[in-house]
Design a protein around this motif. Structure first.
Motif, PDB file in Angstrom:
ATOM      1  N   TYR A  92       1.166  -1.228  -0.037  1.00 40.85           N
ATOM      2  CA  TYR A  92      -0.090   0.068  -0.019  1.00 40.85           C
ATOM      3  C   TYR A  92       0.749   1.316   0.033  1.00 40.85           C
ATOM      4  CZ  TYR A  92      -3.865   3.134   1.306  1.00 40.85           C
ATOM      5  OH  TYR A  92      -4.589   4.321   1.109  1.00 40.85           O
ATOM      6  N   PHE A  96       1.415   4.173  -2.921  1.00 42.23           N
ATOM      7  CA  PHE A  96       1.438   5.258  -2.853  1.00 42.23           C
ATOM      8  C   PHE A  96       2.709   6.344  -3.121  1.00 42.23           C
ATOM      9  CE2 PHE A  96       1.488   9.289   0.003  1.00 42.23           C
ATOM     10  CZ  PHE A  96       0.234  10.120  -0.471  1.00 42.23           C
ATOM     11  N   LEU A  99       2.763   6.428  -6.529  1.00 39.16           N
ATOM     12  CA  LEU A  99       1.616   7.575  -7.094  1.00 39.16           C
ATOM     13  C   LEU A  99       1.884   8.808  -6.994  1.00 39.16           C
ATOM     14  CD1 LEU A  99      -1.607   5.823  -6.031  1.00 39.16           C
ATOM     15  CD2 LEU A  99      -1.038   5.791  -8.500  1.00 39.16           C
ATOM     16  N   PRO A 106       3.867  14.362 -14.682  1.00 39.35           N
ATOM     17  CA  PRO A 106       3.135  14.863 -15.668  1.00 39.35           C
ATOM     18  C   PRO A 106       3.245  16.370 -15.451  1.00 39.35           C
ATOM     19  CG  PRO A 106       1.898  13.313 -14.688  1.00 39.35           C
ATOM     20  CD  PRO A 106       2.969  13.007 -14.166  1.00 39.35           C
TER      21      PRO A 106
ATOM     22  N   GLN B  12     -11.385   8.730   1.076  1.00 36.89           N
ATOM     23  CA  GLN B  12     -10.357   8.778   0.255  1.00 36.89           C
ATOM     24  C   GLN B  12     -10.874   8.556  -1.199  1.00 36.89           C
ATOM     25  OE1 GLN B  12      -6.360   7.530   1.087  1.00 36.89           O
ATOM     26  NE2 GLN B  12      -6.226   6.425  -0.868  1.00 36.89           N
ATOM     27  N   ALA B  69      -2.790  12.633 -14.367  1.00 32.89           N
ATOM     28  CA  ALA B  69      -1.967  12.617 -13.115  1.00 32.89           C
ATOM     29  C   ALA B  69      -2.946  11.763 -12.033  1.00 32.89           C
ATOM     30  CB  ALA B  69      -1.598  13.614 -12.628  1.00 32.89           C
ATOM     31  N   ILE B  72      -4.385   8.022 -12.765  1.00 38.21           N
ATOM     32  CA  ILE B  72      -3.753   6.633 -12.440  1.00 38.21           C
ATOM     33  C   ILE B  72      -4.084   6.292 -11.050  1.00 38.21           C
ATOM     34  CG2 ILE B  72      -1.610   5.554 -12.149  1.00 38.21           C
ATOM     35  CD1 ILE B  72      -0.246   7.722 -13.782  1.00 38.21           C
ATOM     36  N   VAL B  73      -4.279   7.152 -10.167  1.00 36.86           N
ATOM     37  CA  VAL B  73      -4.739   7.320  -8.619  1.00 36.86           C
ATOM     38  C   VAL B  73      -5.950   6.295  -8.629  1.00 36.86           C
ATOM     39  CG1 VAL B  73      -5.247   8.119  -6.438  1.00 36.86           C
ATOM     40  CG2 VAL B  73      -3.474   9.310  -7.811  1.00 36.86           C
ATOM     41  N   GLN B  77      -6.276   2.723  -6.654  1.00 42.05           N
ATOM     42  CA  GLN B  77      -6.992   2.687  -5.734  1.00 42.05           C
ATOM     43  C   GLN B  77      -7.931   1.373  -5.509  1.00 42.05           C
ATOM     44  OE1 GLN B  77      -8.563   6.021  -3.184  1.00 42.05           O
ATOM     45  NE2 GLN B  77      -8.441   6.593  -5.129  1.00 42.05           N
ATOM     46  N   THR B 475      -2.852   4.040   8.559  1.00 42.86           N
ATOM     47  CA  THR B 475      -2.228   4.103   7.124  1.00 42.86           C
ATOM     48  C   THR B 475      -3.047   5.033   6.098  1.00 42.86           C
ATOM     49  OG1 THR B 475      -1.437   1.949   7.722  1.00 42.86           O
ATOM     50  CG2 THR B 475      -1.039   2.597   5.458  1.00 42.86           C
ATOM     51  N   VAL B 476      -4.395   4.504   6.173  1.00 44.46           N
ATOM     52  CA  VAL B 476      -5.198   5.092   5.175  1.00 44.46           C
ATOM     53  C   VAL B 476      -5.469   6.839   5.406  1.00 44.46           C
ATOM     54  CG1 VAL B 476      -7.448   5.251   4.159  1.00 44.46           C
ATOM     55  CG2 VAL B 476      -6.388   3.101   4.947  1.00 44.46           C
ATOM     56  N   MET B 478      -3.254   8.393   6.770  1.00 42.96           N
ATOM     57  CA  MET B 478      -1.678   8.877   6.159  1.00 42.96           C
ATOM     58  C   MET B 478      -1.964   9.408   4.800  1.00 42.96           C
ATOM     59  SD  MET B 478       1.552   7.586   7.619  1.00 42.96           S
ATOM     60  CE  MET B 478       1.991   6.558   6.244  1.00 42.96           C
ATOM     61  N   THR B 479      -2.543   8.457   4.091  1.00 44.86           N
ATOM     62  CA  THR B 479      -2.356   8.602   2.609  1.00 44.86           C
ATOM     63  C   THR B 479      -3.390   9.824   2.083  1.00 44.86           C
ATOM     64  OG1 THR B 479      -3.612   6.831   2.243  1.00 44.86           O
ATOM     65  CG2 THR B 479      -1.821   6.455   1.873  1.00 44.86           C
ATOM     66  N   GLY B 482      -1.693  12.900   2.648  1.00 43.18           N
ATOM     67  CA  GLY B 482      -0.961  13.058   1.402  1.00 43.18           C
ATOM     68  C   GLY B 482      -1.511  13.350   0.261  1.00 43.18           C
ATOM     69  N   PHE B 483      -2.652  12.733  -0.084  1.00 42.45           N
ATOM     70  CA  PHE B 483      -3.252  13.122  -1.358  1.00 42.45           C
ATOM     71  C   PHE B 483      -3.835  14.500  -1.229  1.00 42.45           C
ATOM     72  CE2 PHE B 483      -4.091   8.486  -2.213  1.00 42.45           C
ATOM     73  CZ  PHE B 483      -3.373   8.670  -3.689  1.00 42.45           C
ATOM     74  N   ILE B 486      -0.821  17.204  -1.610  1.00 43.87           N
ATOM     75  CA  ILE B 486      -0.297  17.329  -2.902  1.00 43.87           C
ATOM     76  C   ILE B 486      -1.609  17.949  -3.907  1.00 43.87           C
ATOM     77  CG2 ILE B 486      -0.879  15.098  -3.808  1.00 43.87           C
ATOM     78  CD1 ILE B 486       1.833  15.247  -5.434  1.00 43.87           C
ATOM     79  N   TYR B 487      -2.802  17.450  -3.844  1.00 46.07           N
ATOM     80  CA  TYR B 487      -3.841  17.917  -4.774  1.00 46.07           C
ATOM     81  C   TYR B 487      -4.175  19.334  -4.399  1.00 46.07           C
ATOM     82  CZ  TYR B 487      -5.261  13.225  -6.573  1.00 46.07           C
ATOM     83  OH  TYR B 487      -5.195  11.980  -7.111  1.00 46.07           O
ATOM     84  N   LEU B 490      -1.377  21.245  -6.043  1.00 45.05           N
ATOM     85  CA  LEU B 490      -1.528  21.066  -7.806  1.00 45.05           C
ATOM     86  C   LEU B 490      -2.716  21.985  -8.200  1.00 45.05           C
ATOM     87  CD1 LEU B 490      -0.454  17.655  -8.346  1.00 45.05           C
ATOM     88  CD2 LEU B 490       0.694  19.639  -8.639  1.00 45.05           C
TER      89      LEU B 490
END
Lengths: 385, 525
Positions: A92, A96, A99, A106, B12, B69, B72-73, B77, B475-476, B478-479, B482-483, B486-487, B490
């Motif tokens: 996992y 991540f 990803l 890009p 998520q 970009a 792909i996520v 997922q 864990t989830v 955390m991501t 993270g998302f 960065i999102y 961006l």
């Protein structure tokens, strides 16, 4: 539908195992030079124009190349659902990380040249470096851990459980070695691409970096093989194998044994061709870098990638994802595929579309053939990034 | 909702899907608009149309890249966060995703590079074909992902295999020609076209207000208004709800959208506004328009639309059948195969197997569905009702916006035909302010379709709660963080670059051809 009976389940499974290899190799050869190029970006290009030469060398093609990865994900989902389910969730945080890096890539390509500021551009240069280096490293680390066995098991409902698959546990010495091999291999490949697409100092530095990477690839590939021989237990199926049985991994028994990853080479000596190609490709690439034969160097590095990835696949056959904590949960070619019908349908679709894709990709590469013109970039004409 | 792994995984997915869908509609529509503009250029030879293609192409590129970009996520997922789902339905769901890659993404992504880099490397017709390939590729990708999504809403052509403990495909053509998927494809693609049309209309209106690039702006508005009018008519008339009578839960969605607790005689009235109350199970202060709901939902005057209460009662019956199927399945598995049990057990599984998923709904309340009490069954049946106010309001805002888009594009279509596009600054301002609205409608559409699908991940087959990976909640979390980080970064950068490119405007086109190319695409040195 009975048409799918035309090809028996066993054959379809082997074909899809081969196609899995084709996809991974396709990704590593096609998108591999993009990843390698991005990794090399801060080291082979110093000035802004040089960096834009490097970026424009992959600018028009990276997007199409990345589809190999997306297709890889989709095809694993369609043809090997348990592999998709176990590997993507089991790795996992590694996924991540990949990803995260692939999101930066890009955007880096597209947004870097939109503003003039040096800070802006330097920031994107490092984002691009991460976008190349991290996926190359993590994918290699993941392959290394697959060879070691991944700590997962199924319950009777085929729900997946893991024990200790944090990012840090993946970064064990053997996994790291495989990760570095992956980076070296793709840097060699990216170097060969840059030599082909650029001129002057960028090409010269790429030649040097590519040569070093080719040398490191040879050393790490040999070291990895030795380590696998001496220090890593492989897996073998100990129960009867039903090659056309239902895709339920729990129906078999498996044991871990030293040297089991080398047994296939004893049974089928032609398989030795794979590691030989791995070494020969990297050596050839080294020689062609020296002889300044640009196209040959790129072809040789592609052969090296083909050989190295095939070596992993062939050593493990019929395993595709062994389990270290509950070996019978291991996924093999014979019990981790889609149904007979789905494999058949997907094969038909592949047979129709892959030739088309190859045809138009070839056409696009021919249109874009030739060196990136540094002068055109400094004039601000002729290149998009 | 406490923060367990199911809630976090859903959060998520919703977050990344809604974010991804900020870029998809514009890509879908703008790619087609670019192809149309360039076709006009090739047919008439007038350079302004090439200039338009390049200018809108620049904006397309800034948007497109984030769609790629974040796409792909989405694909990864399913395996990362929904591994039991991936195992359980990968045999069917994986195929359209793989075909999407083969048929759509390769086409789109291989040619999009050539679109930007190929202006001086290709002939006029060659470049036009490239642009059409990009448009075709992005629209194909919508087709395949909606075939996959349509199957989640209406899982046809498949059956449960006790040996592999998963759903397997039995009729691929049924999956391919799923009526729900078709309705969704037309609706979603049209929504994308509307988004692009309103975007082009709004940006062009801004230029007219500023008195800049009038020629380009007016032509762009003409294309956008006509294209947008056709698309907004299509998005409303061929709404997604045409597929809403195919299945029990689609009916539940429809009843929730309507806040219709009790079945009404056909044709049902449409509640224009009202305040649905989930606890009291009624809709307060409803203002109803006779007949309209029946017409929207069924396209007929005689077909009845079941209300929520009735659907819950029906769901109870299916849960009981599900328990019978679950029981038979356990016996089959204990015996080691369907051929090793009595014919009664086999028959019981064959008769009730299609409702196996309903038994899994009970797992939220009891470990073994066979031990469920009457109260558990009743509770599980009521779990089937989505959050009514959310669906009720999302739908109304979306539809209201849909009608607004028809009005706006029709108005500008008229102005364009009368050559009065630059006469009314008030209307131009309205067009500028309308720019974000299609995105709101599109996101609400996702909420109606996917939030409305709960508690199912695959209707009638697998509950969302059973589909997650056995990951740690931290864990989830955390991501998710993270998302989110960065999102957020961006989207700020993307919006800034978009605004910057719009402010900068198209390059003058009286320059020699070779220099026209890059300057719209590359920041000045």
């Amino acid at each position: 539908m009975i048409l799918h009976q035309l090809i028996d389940y066993e054959t379809l499974r082997v074909v899809w195992w081969l196609l899995l290899g084709v996809l991974l190799i396709g990704f590593a050869v096609m998108d591999g030079f993009d990843l390698g190029t991005a990794t090399l970006l801060p080291f082979v290009a110093k000035t802004d124009v040089e960096r834009r030469v490097v970026i424009n060398a992959v600018g028009p093609v990276w997007e199409g190349n990345q589809v190999w990865l997306i297709l890889g994900g989709g095809a694993i989902f369609a043809a090997w659902p348990p592999l998709y389910a176990v590997s993507f969730s089991g790795f996992y945080l590694a996924m991540f990380a990949i990803l995260f890096a692939l999101i930066l890539r890009p955007v880096g390509f597209k947004y870097r040249s939109k503003r003039d500021s040096a800070v802006w551009r330097a920031g994107w240069d490092w984002a691009l470096f991460v976008g190349g280096f991290v996926p190359a490293l993590v994918m290699g680390v993941a392959v290394g851990n697959v060879l070691l066995g991944v700590p997962f098991r199924f319950d009777p409902d085929l729900r997946i459980f893991y024990e200790g698959t944090t990012l840090f546990e993946l970064l064990n010495p053997f996994g790291l070695l495989c990760g570095l091999l992956s980076v070296a291999m793709l840097v060699m490949h990216g170097g060969a691409w840059l030599v082909l697409k650029s001129e002057g100092p960028v090409a010269e530095r790429s030649r040097i970096c590519g040569s070093i990477a080719a040398f490191v690839t040879i050393v790490l590939f040999a070291l990895g093989g030795l380590w696998l021989w001496l220090g890593v237990d492989g897996y073998r199926i100990t129960s009867e194998i039903a090659t056309t049985g239902a895709s339920n991994p729990l129906a078999k028994t498996v044991e871990q044994a030293p040297g089991a990853w080398f047994e296939n080479y004893g049974r089928h000596s032609w398989m030795m061709l794979a590691p030989v190609l791995g070494f020969a490709g990297a050596l050839g690439s080294l020689a062609f870098f020296k002889a300044r034969r640009e196209v040959s160097a790129l072809l040789a590095s592609s052969v090296a990638i083909l050989g190295i990835i095939s070596t992993v696949g062939l050593s493990m056959f019929p395993f595709i994802l062994p389990s270290s904590i509950d070996p019978r949960s291991s996924l093999t070619v014979w019990d981790a595929s889609s149904s007979h019908l789905t494999l058949f349908i997907m094969l038909v679709v592949t047979a129709i579309f892959v030739p088309l894709v190859v045809a138009y990709t070839t056409w696009v590469y021919r249109i874009l053939w030739g060196k990136v013109d540094a002068k055109a970039i400094s004039d601000g004409s002729g290149h998009a990034y | 909702m406490e923060l367990d792994i199911v809630a976090l995984s859903r959060l998520q997915f919703a977050m990344t899907a809604l974010y991804h869908f900020l870029f998809v509609p514009l890509t879908l529509g703008l790619s087609v608009l670019l192809a149309i503009m360039e076709t006009v250029y090739v047919m008439t030879g007038r350079p302004i149309w090439r200039q338009m293609t390049k200018f809108w192409g620049t904006l397309f590129g800034i948007n497109f890249v984030l769609g790629v970009a974040t796409g792909i996520v989405m694909e990864f997922q399913f395996g990362m966060n929904w591994s039991y789902y991936s195992h359980y339905v990968g045999d069917i769901f994986g195929a359209p995703l793989a075909i999407e890659g083969l048929m759509a993404f390769f086409l789109e992504a291989t040619f999009v590079g050539l679109f930007f880099f190929g202006w001086d490397k290709l002939s006029k017709v060659g470049h036009l074909m490239t642009t059409w390939a990009v448009a075709l590729g992005s629209n194909f990708s919508a087709l395949w992902i909606l075939i996959a999504n349509g199957w989640m809403q209406n899982p046809v052509g498949s059956a449960f295999n006790p040996e592999t403990m998963r759903m397997e495909v039995t009729d691929f053509f049924a999956v391919l020609f799923n009526p729900v998927a078709q309705a969704k494809f037309v609706h979603t693609v049209s929504a994308g076209y509307v988004t692009a049309a309103i975007f082009v209309l709004g940006v062009s209106a801004w230029y007219l207000l500023k008195g800049r690039h009038a020629e380009l702006a007016k032509r762009s508005m003409t294309v956008a208004a006509s294209f947008g009018l056709a698309a907004s008519l299509s998005v409303v008339v061929l709404g997604d709800e045409s597929g809403y009578l195919s299945t029990e839960h689609q009916k539940m969605k429809l009843a929730a959208i309507e806040g219709m607790w009790e079945t009404e005689p056909a044709p049902a009235a449409f509640t224009l506004v009202g305040f649905p109350d989930q606890k009291a199970r009624e809709t307060h202060y409803a203002i109803k328009i006779p007949w309209v709901m029946g017409l929207i939902g069924t396209r007929s005057l005689t077909q009845e639309i079941p209300g929520i209460d009735e659907l819950v009662t029906r769901a109870e019956a299916r849960i009981r059948q599900g328990i019978a199927a679950f029981d038979a399945l356990q016996q089959i598995r204990a015996a080691g195969g369907a051929d090793k049990v009595t014919s009664e057990v086999r028959q019981a599984f064959e008769n009730n197997g299609h409702d196996l998923g309903y038994a899994l709904l009970l797992k939220r309340h009891v470990d073994d569905p066979r031990e469920a009490s009457e109260a558990d069954i009743r509770q599980a049946a009521w779990d089937m009702v989505p959050h009514v106010p959310t669906l009720f309001w999302s739908f109304r805002i979306m539809v209201g916006l849909g009608f607004f888009f028809i009005g706006l594009t029709a108005l500008f279509f008229y102005l364009s035909a009368r050559r009065r596009l630059d006469r009314y600054p008030g209307l131009l301002r309205l067009a500028v302010f309308a720019i974000p609205l299609p995105w709101i409608a599109a996101e609400l559409g996702w909420i109606v379709a996917e939030f409305g699908r709960q508690p199912w991940i695959i209707e009638g087959v697998l509950p969302t709660a059973a589909a997650v990976s056995s990951l740690g909640a931290s864990t989830v979390l955390m991501t998710i963080i993270g998302f989110a980080l960065i999102y957020t970064v961006l989207i700020v950068i993307e919006m800034a670059l978009m605004v910057r490119a719009i402010r900068k405007g198209p390059e003058a086109d009286d320059e020699p051809e070779a220099e026209l190319v890059p300057q719209s695409l590359v920041a000045a040195e």
